[in-house]
Enzyme design. Structure first.
Site, PDB file in Angstrom:
ATOM      1  N   TYR A  11       0.818  -1.215   0.000  1.00  0.00           N
ATOM      2  CA  TYR A  11       0.000   0.000   0.000  1.00  0.00           C
ATOM      3  C   TYR A  11       0.852   1.266   0.000  1.00  0.00           C
ATOM      4  O   TYR A  11       0.656   2.167  -0.819  1.00  0.00           O
ATOM      5  CB  TYR A  11      -0.937  -0.030   1.216  1.00  0.00           C
ATOM      6  CG  TYR A  11      -1.644   1.266   1.504  1.00  0.00           C
ATOM      7  CD1 TYR A  11      -2.405   1.902   0.530  1.00  0.00           C
ATOM      8  CD2 TYR A  11      -1.550   1.861   2.756  1.00  0.00           C
ATOM      9  CE1 TYR A  11      -3.054   3.107   0.792  1.00  0.00           C
ATOM     10  CE2 TYR A  11      -2.199   3.046   3.035  1.00  0.00           C
ATOM     11  CZ  TYR A  11      -2.953   3.666   2.050  1.00  0.00           C
ATOM     12  OH  TYR A  11      -3.584   4.855   2.320  1.00  0.00           O
ATOM     13  N   ILE A  12       1.830   1.338   0.894  1.00  0.00           N
ATOM     14  CA  ILE A  12       2.701   2.523   0.963  1.00  0.00           C
ATOM     15  C   ILE A  12       3.833   2.413  -0.047  1.00  0.00           C
ATOM     16  O   ILE A  12       4.237   3.403  -0.658  1.00  0.00           O
ATOM     17  CB  ILE A  12       3.278   2.702   2.383  1.00  0.00           C
ATOM     18  CG1 ILE A  12       2.165   2.748   3.425  1.00  0.00           C
ATOM     19  CG2 ILE A  12       4.121   3.978   2.466  1.00  0.00           C
ATOM     20  CD1 ILE A  12       2.674   2.738   4.860  1.00  0.00           C
ATOM     21  N   ASP A  52      23.968 -12.861   1.446  1.00  0.00           N
ATOM     22  CA  ASP A  52      24.626 -11.969   0.481  1.00  0.00           C
ATOM     23  C   ASP A  52      23.615 -11.062  -0.228  1.00  0.00           C
ATOM     24  O   ASP A  52      23.776 -10.734  -1.404  1.00  0.00           O
ATOM     25  CB  ASP A  52      25.412 -12.801  -0.541  1.00  0.00           C
ATOM     26  CG  ASP A  52      26.459 -11.971  -1.282  1.00  0.00           C
ATOM     27  OD1 ASP A  52      26.973 -11.000  -0.682  1.00  0.00           O
ATOM     28  OD2 ASP A  52      26.737 -12.279  -2.448  1.00  0.00           O
ATOM     29  N   ALA A  67       8.956  -4.125   3.571  1.00  0.00           N
ATOM     30  CA  ALA A  67       8.323  -5.448   3.515  1.00  0.00           C
ATOM     31  C   ALA A  67       7.951  -5.902   4.916  1.00  0.00           C
ATOM     32  O   ALA A  67       8.777  -5.844   5.843  1.00  0.00           O
ATOM     33  CB  ALA A  67       9.271  -6.445   2.858  1.00  0.00           C
ATOM     34  N   TRP A  68       6.696  -6.364   5.075  1.00  0.00           N
ATOM     35  CA  TRP A  68       6.259  -6.852   6.385  1.00  0.00           C
ATOM     36  C   TRP A  68       4.986  -7.650   6.196  1.00  0.00           C
ATOM     37  O   TRP A  68       3.990  -7.137   5.715  1.00  0.00           O
ATOM     38  CB  TRP A  68       6.006  -5.695   7.335  1.00  0.00           C
ATOM     39  CG  TRP A  68       5.884  -6.134   8.765  1.00  0.00           C
ATOM     40  CD1 TRP A  68       4.740  -6.520   9.417  1.00  0.00           C
ATOM     41  CD2 TRP A  68       6.943  -6.246   9.717  1.00  0.00           C
ATOM     42  NE1 TRP A  68       5.015  -6.880  10.707  1.00  0.00           N
ATOM     43  CE2 TRP A  68       6.368  -6.714  10.927  1.00  0.00           C
ATOM     44  CE3 TRP A  68       8.317  -6.018   9.667  1.00  0.00           C
ATOM     45  CZ2 TRP A  68       7.132  -6.941  12.071  1.00  0.00           C
ATOM     46  CZ3 TRP A  68       9.065  -6.242  10.809  1.00  0.00           C
ATOM     47  CH2 TRP A  68       8.484  -6.697  11.997  1.00  0.00           C
ATOM     48  N   THR A 106       6.119   2.187  13.302  1.00  0.00           N
ATOM     49  CA  THR A 106       4.688   2.381  13.491  1.00  0.00           C
ATOM     50  C   THR A 106       4.383   3.006  14.844  1.00  0.00           C
ATOM     51  O   THR A 106       5.128   2.797  15.816  1.00  0.00           O
ATOM     52  CB  THR A 106       3.938   1.036  13.399  1.00  0.00           C
ATOM     53  OG1 THR A 106       2.569   1.210  13.789  1.00  0.00           O
ATOM     54  CG2 THR A 106       4.561  -0.014  14.313  1.00  0.00           C
ATOM     55  N   TYR A 129       2.087  -6.980  16.608  1.00  0.00           N
ATOM     56  CA  TYR A 129       2.668  -6.116  15.584  1.00  0.00           C
ATOM     57  C   TYR A 129       3.575  -5.069  16.221  1.00  0.00           C
ATOM     58  O   TYR A 129       4.735  -4.889  15.824  1.00  0.00           O
ATOM     59  CB  TYR A 129       1.536  -5.456  14.800  1.00  0.00           C
ATOM     60  CG  TYR A 129       1.965  -4.454  13.755  1.00  0.00           C
ATOM     61  CD1 TYR A 129       2.816  -4.801  12.718  1.00  0.00           C
ATOM     62  CD2 TYR A 129       1.478  -3.142  13.796  1.00  0.00           C
ATOM     63  CE1 TYR A 129       3.191  -3.886  11.754  1.00  0.00           C
ATOM     64  CE2 TYR A 129       1.837  -2.218  12.834  1.00  0.00           C
ATOM     65  CZ  TYR A 129       2.701  -2.588  11.821  1.00  0.00           C
ATOM     66  OH  TYR A 129       3.070  -1.676  10.871  1.00  0.00           O
ATOM     67  N   LYS A 133       7.767  -4.776  15.925  1.00  0.00           N
ATOM     68  CA  LYS A 133       8.374  -3.571  15.361  1.00  0.00           C
ATOM     69  C   LYS A 133       9.260  -2.876  16.393  1.00  0.00           C
ATOM     70  O   LYS A 133      10.350  -2.377  16.061  1.00  0.00           O
ATOM     71  CB  LYS A 133       7.278  -2.618  14.881  1.00  0.00           C
ATOM     72  CG  LYS A 133       6.631  -3.014  13.565  1.00  0.00           C
ATOM     73  CD  LYS A 133       7.543  -2.730  12.378  1.00  0.00           C
ATOM     74  CE  LYS A 133       6.828  -2.871  11.057  1.00  0.00           C
ATOM     75  NZ  LYS A 133       7.665  -2.539   9.903  1.00  0.00           N
TER      76      LYS A 133
END
Length: 278
Positions: A11-12, A52, A67-68, A106, A129, A133
């Site tokens: 989304y972002i 690598d 990415a999450w 967040t 969540y 984070k």
């Protein structure tokens, strides 16, 4: 700069790719699928958690790690089970020598808190969540110490815009309006949050991630608390919807603060300097 964006189909992420391209950076968009990514970016589908990875990504100048898995599901087991992989990715990028590394944070790192949040505000996350984070932030900042990598932890708040692609109340209102519903059950709407449009947020992320004068925790936000009810009513009126909220039908979540917003001092300085150098 050559800038890698992980989670570029998110989304972002798609908006961040757009913002970077407008700033004339070379963008490497990384995700498992190519969904709506600007065609001016180079798309890569690869496992970012492999060894690598810095070399596999072409030794970029900067990386924006967005990415999450299950970001919209705060109770998902994936947050904790994937945490060590995100830690390994960040360590591999720093060890490889990336100069600028931004990681998406967040407001849910903070937990239940009332008032303005700055980089020194204590954290007490109350969701899986937020816990994951928060742990990644502490580890990332520690990893970057005494290295040549400038690390920016970009803490986001309440995001709106591009509502067909997000999972906020605004996308749900749009869906219910199109279904012909007259009303929808809602919380009290009295809680105040820091709202920002996804395009403005993307500009802040892109700009903060390609500079090194201001590092550490950076609130990407408006700095203004607005009640959820006011923002919902504004959204409904702006889109000429007929649906109306039925307030008070749902309780607030235990980690939803009565009023929480970000201190935008650092991001304002970054954006002002960027605008002065255009």
């Amino acid at each position: 700069m050559k800038v890698v964006v992980t989670g570029a189909s998110g989304y972002i992420g798609r908006h961040v790719v757009d913002a970077l391209i407008k700033m004339h950076h070379e963008v490497i968009a990384v995700d498992m699928i190519n969904k709506g990514i600007n065609t001016d970016a180079t798309f890569l589908s690869l496992d970012i958690f492999s060894d690598d990875i810095y070399n596999k990504l072409g030794r970029p100048d900067a990386c924006i790690h967005m990415a999450w898995k299950d970001g919209f599901n705060h109770a998902s087991d994936a947050h904790m089970s994937m945490l060590s992989k995100h830690y390994a990715f960040i360590k591999n990028m720093i060890d490889g020598g990336v100069k600028y590394l931004s990681v998406m944070g967040t407001m849910h790192e903070i937990g239940y808190y009332e008032g303005c949040v700055d980089e020194n505000t204590p954290t007490n996350p109350l969701s899986m969540y937020g816990i994951a984070k928060n742990a990644l932030r502490e580890a990332s900042l520690l990893l970057a110490e005494k290295t040549n990598t400038s690390l920016m932890w970009l803490r986001a708040y309440y995001i709106l815009g591009d509502d067909s692609n997000n999972n906020s109340i605004f996308s749900k209102i749009t869906q219910m309006e199109h279904e012909g519903k007259a009303s929808f059950p809602f919380v009290s709407g009295k809680n105040k949050y820091d709202f920002i449009n996804v395009d403005e947020l993307a500009k802040q992320i892109a700009t903060a991630s390609t500079q090194s004068e201001i590092t550490g925790i950076i609130n990407c936000c408006s700095g203004k608390p607005v009640s959820l009810a006011d923002k919902v009513n504004e959204f409904i009126e702006k889109n000429h919807y007929s649906i109306r909220p039925d307030y008070g039908k749902f309780p607030e979540r235990p980690y939803d603060s009565p009023a929480i917003w970000g201190d935008n001092t650092k991001i304002n300085l970054i954006m002002e300097k960027h605008n002065d150098t255009k």
